[in-house]
Design an enzyme around this catalytic site. Structure first.
Site, PDB file in Angstrom:
ATOM      1  N   GLY A  29       0.848  -1.182   0.000  1.00  0.00           N
ATOM      2  CA  GLY A  29       0.000   0.000   0.000  1.00  0.00           C
ATOM      3  C   GLY A  29       0.882   1.230   0.000  1.00  0.00           C
ATOM      4  CE1 TYR A  30       3.386   2.739  -3.947  1.00  0.00           C
ATOM      5  CE2 TYR A  30       1.421   1.370  -4.081  1.00  0.00           C
ATOM      6  CZ  TYR A  30       2.722   1.633  -4.446  1.00  0.00           C
ATOM      7  OH  TYR A  30       3.371   0.781  -5.294  1.00  0.00           O
TER       8      TYR A  30
END
Lengths: 157, 157
Positions: A29-30
């Site tokens: 994820g970011y």
């Protein structure tokens, strides 16, 4: 700091599976996905990494990568990351002196299969295997940070 | 992952200097400064850290901190961080059972002096020293991430 030089291709058939390893499941994820830099959290196998990448200059970008505790990565993925986590299985596929990585996406990106290959130089000669089709190196839609925001399932047909 | 519980005050005079240590010079910048999370790079003394903080819930927020190579921090500060780097000298000042941190800002934030104190619980009793004035814990303008974008020198008089 390293420099990542990478080319990316759409995968057109399953012939790569003959040379592939067993693959590694990845969830990423970011924390931030911006033009000038991305901050990625990745769980892969039993390890976790935090990776910062700078803006792309052609097929190159700066990259900083650190091991972090798995428990931290899990909490960050659950609580701090934007968009949809990317779930994929990554296979290593040797071909003509390079090791290609084939990402078979799952979940909201199911149906997408991408092949990446890291190079030492941007102008390095590369023999493209038969199963690697159109090059999408510069196409933002195929950046994992973008797939997290605009998953493949949401793309117009 | 830790939880940071912190109160912040404006500093009204120099009386804190009597109890302060020699201070540590810090330079920090932000790879990302978003509502839901910030990613900070900090050089302090001879070390460097990467710190991720979640959204504030009152005076609490989640915090993840990792040591990184100093050379990485310097490159990130120069090439990847947004806004103006924060330069400050941080002094540790013991007072009535707590260790306060007094940040004397430099450069674009010169003139600003803030005192922070970390607590174990949000409702922990705190004896405020005479040199600690107005509390600014919830005031975004005094977040270092905001000072990086909107330095004190640029504030309306």
């Amino acid at each position: 700091m390293a420099t990542e030089i990478e080319r990316k291709f759409l995968v057109v058939d399953d012939a790569w599976r003959e040379q592939a390893d067993a693959g590694t499941e990845m969830v990423q994820g970011y924390l931030a996905a911006q033009e000038h830099c991305t901050v990625r959290v990745r769980l892969a196998g039993s390890g976790a990494k935090l990776t910062i990448k700078g803006a792309s200059a052609g097929i190159s970008r700066s990259e900083y990568e650190y091991d972090i505790p798995e428990v931290d990565a899990r909490t960050m993925l659950g609580e701090l990351c934007e968009g949809t986590p990317i779930v994929k299985r990554r296979y290593r596929v040797p071909h003509a002196g390079h090791v290609w990585e084939v990402d078979v996406f799952e979940g909201a990106n199911a149906g997408l299969v991408l092949a990446e290959v890291e190079l030492d130089r941007a102008d390095e000669a590369l023999e493209r295997p038969s199963w690697a089709g159109e090059e999408v190196s510069g196409d933002h839609r195929y950046y994992n940070a973008c797939l997290s925001r605009y998953p493949y399932a949401s793309w117009p047909a």
